[in-house]
Write an enzyme that holds these catalytic residues in place. Structure first.
Site: not given
Length: 309
Positions: A13, A149, A260, A272, A274, A283
């Site tokens: 990434e 990602s 998420d 998830e 982050n 974004s």
């Protein structure tokens, strides 16, 4: 203080990280911060030592940036930084561990199985497919346990598709996560803590043209439509905000995170967390900040002030 924005690194990434770093550095300069941009290389430690009162904004995505290792180095060097510490980053980055922690906190998560590559190779796919299908049902989602990602992520509709999906996930790490597919609306909730406790920003609703929020949909302008705040009933938005803050706390995160989730029949379900949300033009965290009436530079500068205390 001097803000050192660190982006790049050597993960899959890297390009996304560089885009995040450039945007945040520019936004910080626009609000009057003294900013230095840096990559991860042999000169970085000396830069940190030579800078008076540095505060780091780590915008490294993927392994090096989110698995906790780099943040632990910053801790050893005594350099304050924005975001989760090494231990919380390591926990959150591993989806199999993070999901278990969030579930243990009483929050809704998908059913999940973690499958190391060694087990997959030694036992063979046929011996595993029937049992996994019977336990979780189809469709399934397969993804690397440690990664971001949407790289190596595949929706699996039948047992015949599972082996190739696992191979794709193993290309990004030694452990794959297989979890029940959540049919619903994907949203993301950014959580920030400017010193008075974690607060959820407006939820971002994600509507990819392809129907799948994959790498291309995430980072190619025009391929995904975002609605901020998400067009959901107030009670669902409130539940999403509560879930995001509760997951942020359960995972031991600080300053900023993005949680998420999928809204299934009106119920937000975590899938998830982050610790280094993307900050590119497409974004989600910047969209949430703007929906809250805040600029990226304003928010990150406030987090830098908290980290540097």
């Amino acid at each position: 203080m001097t803000v050192i924005v660190i982006a790049g690194g050597l993960s899959h990434e890297r390009d996304v990280s560089l885009r995040s770093g450039r945007r945040v550095a520019q936004a910080l300069r626009e609000v009057g911060c003294d900013v230095v941009e840096a990559d991860v290389n042999a000169d970085l430690v000396q830069l940190l030592r030579d800078t008076t009162d540095p505060v780091v904004v780590p915008l490294l995505h993927g392994g090096l940036g989110e698995d906790g290792a780099f943040r632990e180095v910053l801790g050893v060097l005594g350099v304050p930084f924005v975001g989760a510490d090494g231990a919380a980053s390591r926990l959150t980055f591993d989806k199999s561990v993070a999901t278990s922690v969030v579930r243990a906190a009483g929050l809704a998560t998908p059913r999940q199985v973690a499958l190391p590559h060694d087990i997959f190779r030694e036992l063979g796919a046929p011996a595993l497919m029937d049992s996994i299908g019977a336990q979780l049902g189809y469709p399934l989602m397969v993804k690397p346990s440690r990664g971001g990602s949407a790289l190596g992520v595949t929706k699996v509709n039948s047992a015949a598709e599972l082996p190739s999906a696992l191979v794709a996930a193993y290309a990004y790490g030694p452990v794959a996560v297989i979890e029940s597919y959540l049919e619903g609306l994907e949203i993301a909730v950014t959580v920030i803590d400017e010193g008075d406790g974690p607060v959820a920003l407006p939820a971002v609703e994600i509507l990819p043209e392809s129907g799948v929020y994959d790498y291309e949909s995430r980072y190619t302008a025009g391929t995904t439509r975002f609605l901020t705040p998400a067009e959901l009933p107030d009670d669902v938005l409130d539940a999403a905000s509560r879930l995001a803050v509760a997951a942020h706390v359960a995972l031991g995160l600080r300053h900023i995170s993005r949680i998420d989730m999928i809204v299934v029949d009106g119920v937000p379900v975590f899938f998830e967390g982050n610790v280094a949300p993307g900050m590119t033009e497409t974004s989600l965290a910047p969209l949430a900040m703007e929906a809250a009436g805040r600029g990226v530079g304003e928010v990150v500068a406030a987090l830098v002030a908290v980290a540097g205390r």
